[in-house]
Design a protein around this motif. Structure first.
Motif, PDB file in Angstrom:
ATOM      1  N   ALA A 170      20.731  -0.642  -6.139  1.00  0.00           N
ATOM      2  CA  ALA A 170      20.207  -1.113  -5.050  1.00  0.00           C
ATOM      3  C   ALA A 170      18.736  -0.480  -4.756  1.00  0.00           C
ATOM      4  N   LEU A 171      17.966  -1.550  -3.594  1.00  0.00           N
ATOM      5  CA  LEU A 171      16.822  -1.280  -3.364  1.00  0.00           C
ATOM      6  C   LEU A 171      16.410  -0.890  -2.038  1.00  0.00           C
ATOM      7  N   VAL A 172      15.069  -0.143  -2.573  1.00  0.00           N
ATOM      8  CA  VAL A 172      14.883   0.924  -1.284  1.00  0.00           C
ATOM      9  C   VAL A 172      13.942   0.914  -0.888  1.00  0.00           C
ATOM     10  N   ILE A 173      12.868   0.570   0.438  1.00  0.00           N
ATOM     11  CA  ILE A 173      11.621  -0.130   1.040  1.00  0.00           C
ATOM     12  C   ILE A 173      11.524   0.525   0.998  1.00  0.00           C
ATOM     13  N   ALA A 174      10.661   2.227   1.569  1.00  0.00           N
ATOM     14  CA  ALA A 174       9.905   2.237   2.406  1.00  0.00           C
ATOM     15  C   ALA A 174       8.857   2.229   2.971  1.00  0.00           C
ATOM     16  N   ASP A 175       8.069   1.891   4.650  1.00  0.00           N
ATOM     17  CA  ASP A 175       7.057   1.290   4.984  1.00  0.00           C
ATOM     18  C   ASP A 175       5.865   2.063   5.492  1.00  0.00           C
ATOM     19  N   ASP A 176       5.028   1.920   5.831  1.00  0.00           N
ATOM     20  CA  ASP A 176       4.171   2.952   6.024  1.00  0.00           C
ATOM     21  C   ASP A 176       3.765   3.983   4.891  1.00  0.00           C
ATOM     22  N   THR A 177       3.612   4.276   3.958  1.00  0.00           N
ATOM     23  CA  THR A 177       3.769   5.266   2.762  1.00  0.00           C
ATOM     24  C   THR A 177       2.646   5.769   2.795  1.00  0.00           C
ATOM     25  N   GLY A 178       1.501   5.146   3.024  1.00  0.00           N
ATOM     26  CA  GLY A 178      -0.210   5.847   3.190  1.00  0.00           C
ATOM     27  C   GLY A 178      -0.209   7.364   4.794  1.00  0.00           C
ATOM     28  N   LEU A 179       0.639   7.208   5.194  1.00  0.00           N
ATOM     29  CA  LEU A 179       1.317   8.545   6.139  1.00  0.00           C
ATOM     30  C   LEU A 179       1.315   9.413   4.877  1.00  0.00           C
ATOM     31  N   VAL A 180       0.396  10.661   6.189  1.00  0.00           N
ATOM     32  CA  VAL A 180       0.678  12.429   5.220  1.00  0.00           C
ATOM     33  C   VAL A 180       1.948  12.524   5.403  1.00  0.00           C
ATOM     34  N   TYR A 196      15.106   7.576  -9.686  1.00  0.00           N
ATOM     35  CA  TYR A 196      15.253   5.811  -8.599  1.00  0.00           C
ATOM     36  C   TYR A 196      13.642   5.365 -10.323  1.00  0.00           C
ATOM     37  N   ALA A 197      13.641   3.678 -10.339  1.00  0.00           N
ATOM     38  CA  ALA A 197      12.460   3.499 -10.741  1.00  0.00           C
ATOM     39  C   ALA A 197      11.788   3.395  -9.608  1.00  0.00           C
ATOM     40  N   THR A 198      10.367   3.300  -9.165  1.00  0.00           N
ATOM     41  CA  THR A 198       9.692   2.900  -7.576  1.00  0.00           C
ATOM     42  C   THR A 198       8.549   2.318  -8.308  1.00  0.00           C
ATOM     43  N   VAL A 199       7.717   2.156  -7.153  1.00  0.00           N
ATOM     44  CA  VAL A 199       6.304   1.088  -7.337  1.00  0.00           C
ATOM     45  C   VAL A 199       5.801   1.447  -6.170  1.00  0.00           C
ATOM     46  N   ASP A 200       4.500   1.673  -6.082  1.00  0.00           N
ATOM     47  CA  ASP A 200       3.378   1.895  -4.340  1.00  0.00           C
ATOM     48  C   ASP A 200       3.520   0.342  -4.867  1.00  0.00           C
ATOM     49  N   PHE A 201       3.861  -0.569  -3.128  1.00  0.00           N
ATOM     50  CA  PHE A 201       3.332  -2.146  -2.845  1.00  0.00           C
ATOM     51  C   PHE A 201       2.318  -1.995  -2.508  1.00  0.00           C
ATOM     52  N   PRO A 202       0.449  -2.168  -2.398  1.00  0.00           N
ATOM     53  CA  PRO A 202       0.166  -2.681  -1.328  1.00  0.00           C
ATOM     54  C   PRO A 202      -0.072  -3.600  -0.585  1.00  0.00           C
ATOM     55  N   VAL A 203       0.310  -3.431   0.689  1.00  0.00           N
ATOM     56  CA  VAL A 203       0.584  -4.388   2.004  1.00  0.00           C
ATOM     57  C   VAL A 203       0.500  -2.792   3.156  1.00  0.00           C
ATOM     58  N   GLU A 204      -0.423  -3.796   3.858  1.00  0.00           N
ATOM     59  CA  GLU A 204      -0.913  -2.869   4.727  1.00  0.00           C
ATOM     60  C   GLU A 204      -0.714  -0.944   5.082  1.00  0.00           C
ATOM     61  N   GLY A 206       1.073   0.679   2.617  1.00  0.00           N
ATOM     62  CA  GLY A 206       2.023   1.315   1.871  1.00  0.00           C
ATOM     63  C   GLY A 206       3.411   0.542   2.380  1.00  0.00           C
ATOM     64  N   MET A 207       3.931   0.372   0.911  1.00  0.00           N
ATOM     65  CA  MET A 207       5.100   0.222   1.330  1.00  0.00           C
ATOM     66  C   MET A 207       5.778   0.580  -0.323  1.00  0.00           C
ATOM     67  N   GLU A 208       6.966   1.316  -0.286  1.00  0.00           N
ATOM     68  CA  GLU A 208       7.582   1.854  -1.988  1.00  0.00           C
ATOM     69  C   GLU A 208       8.448   1.454  -1.688  1.00  0.00           C
ATOM     70  N   LEU A 209       8.492   0.857  -3.167  1.00  0.00           N
ATOM     71  CA  LEU A 209       9.515  -0.490  -3.635  1.00  0.00           C
ATOM     72  C   LEU A 209      10.107   0.427  -4.501  1.00  0.00           C
ATOM     73  N   SER A 210      11.586   0.975  -4.407  1.00  0.00           N
ATOM     74  CA  SER A 210      12.524   1.781  -5.394  1.00  0.00           C
ATOM     75  C   SER A 210      13.803   1.764  -5.574  1.00  0.00           C
ATOM     76  N   CYS A 211      13.417   1.465  -6.608  1.00  0.00           N
ATOM     77  CA  CYS A 211      15.114   0.510  -7.553  1.00  0.00           C
ATOM     78  C   CYS A 211      16.232   2.002  -7.639  1.00  0.00           C
ATOM     79  N   ARG A 212      17.369   1.968  -6.956  1.00  0.00           N
ATOM     80  CA  ARG A 212      18.856   2.775  -7.610  1.00  0.00           C
ATOM     81  C   ARG A 212      18.704   2.960  -9.356  1.00  0.00           C
ATOM     82  N   THR A 213      18.611   3.967  -9.484  1.00  0.00           N
ATOM     83  CA  THR A 213      19.148   3.312 -11.412  1.00  0.00           C
ATOM     84  C   THR A 213      20.274   4.049 -12.373  1.00  0.00           C
ATOM     85  N   TRP A 214      21.106   4.700 -11.391  1.00  0.00           N
ATOM     86  CA  TRP A 214      22.195   5.570 -11.748  1.00  0.00           C
ATOM     87  C   TRP A 214      23.946   4.560 -10.421  1.00  0.00           C
TER      88      TRP A 214
END
Length: 214
Positions: A170-180, A196-204, A206-214
């Motif tokens: 499953a993909l889990v996307i979090a927006d505004d990850t640049g906020l404290v 999770y396998a996860t990567v920071d994606f540079p959109v506005e 910030g977005m974090e794209l995470s894949c559920r690995t279990w």
């Protein structure tokens, strides 16, 4: 299937919604600490403020939905339905799948439903009115795609609540990850022990794209 984002009436609707969002000032009282206010108070005070995802972030959501073809998409934080339109366009153009979104503000629920109907995408979406920690329990089956774009201090609790129902991959996307305020969430998904396998994606912001690995 064609790309709904490029066909009328969706482009004009999105342009209007982004323009309206840009014109609203910050209506939160300066003397009231935001993070200590109850979620419902925040929603009621800011019910005229759209706070949408960025256009590029929306394009990313659409692309990911088209590529992964999720059966069940869950969105935490409908607002005026901008991000919901991108998600709904993705499942509609896939020819399968459904979006379940949740929102505290009655004003925003009504506006989002109207916007989705104007876009011609309302059949692909169910908007649940209320606190996500209660409403999302009504979503049937497993969750294949999760967007976290509600109050930032609740993103991690909502993720933890839904974790037992996340499908493998499953993909889990979090927006505004640049906020404290997103720091606890990022620390959690970036810890390999949590699956999770996860990567920071540079959109506005910030977005974090995470894949559920279990």
């Amino acid at each position: 299937m064609p790309n709904s984002l490029t066909h009328a009436p969706v482009p004009a609707l999105l342009e209007r919604l982004f323009d309206a969002a840009a014109r609203y000032p910050d209506l939160w009282p300066a003397d009231r600490p935001f993070t200590t206010a109850p979620p419902q108070e925040r929603a009621d005070t800011l019910d005229q403020v759209s706070m949408p995802i960025s256009a590029r972030g929306g394009d990313l959501l659409y692309t990911l939905v088209r590529a992964t073809r999720p059966a069940t998409v869950v969105e935490f934080g409908t607002s005026y339905g901008v991000s919901t339109i991108y998600l709904a366009a993705g499942v509609t153009d896939n020819g399968s799948g459904h979006v379940f979104s949740t929102e505290l503000s009655s004003t925003k629920v009504a506006a989002a439903r109207a916007n989705l109907a104007e876009a011609g995408l309302d059949r692909a979406v169910t908007i649940l009115r209320g606190d996500a920690r209660q409403t999302l329990a009504a979503v049937p089956g497993q969750v294949d795609f999760l967007l976290l774009d509600g109050w930032k201090d609740l993103c991690l609790p909502v993720l933890r609540q839904l974790e037992p129902r996340l499908a493998p991959g499953a993909l889990v996307i979090a927006d505004d990850t640049g906020l404290v305020s997103m720091a606890p969430y990022l620390a959690y998904v970036r810890d390999p022990a949590h699956g999770y396998a996860t990567v920071d994606f540079p959109v506005e912001d910030g977005m974090e794209l995470s894949c559920r690995t279990w």
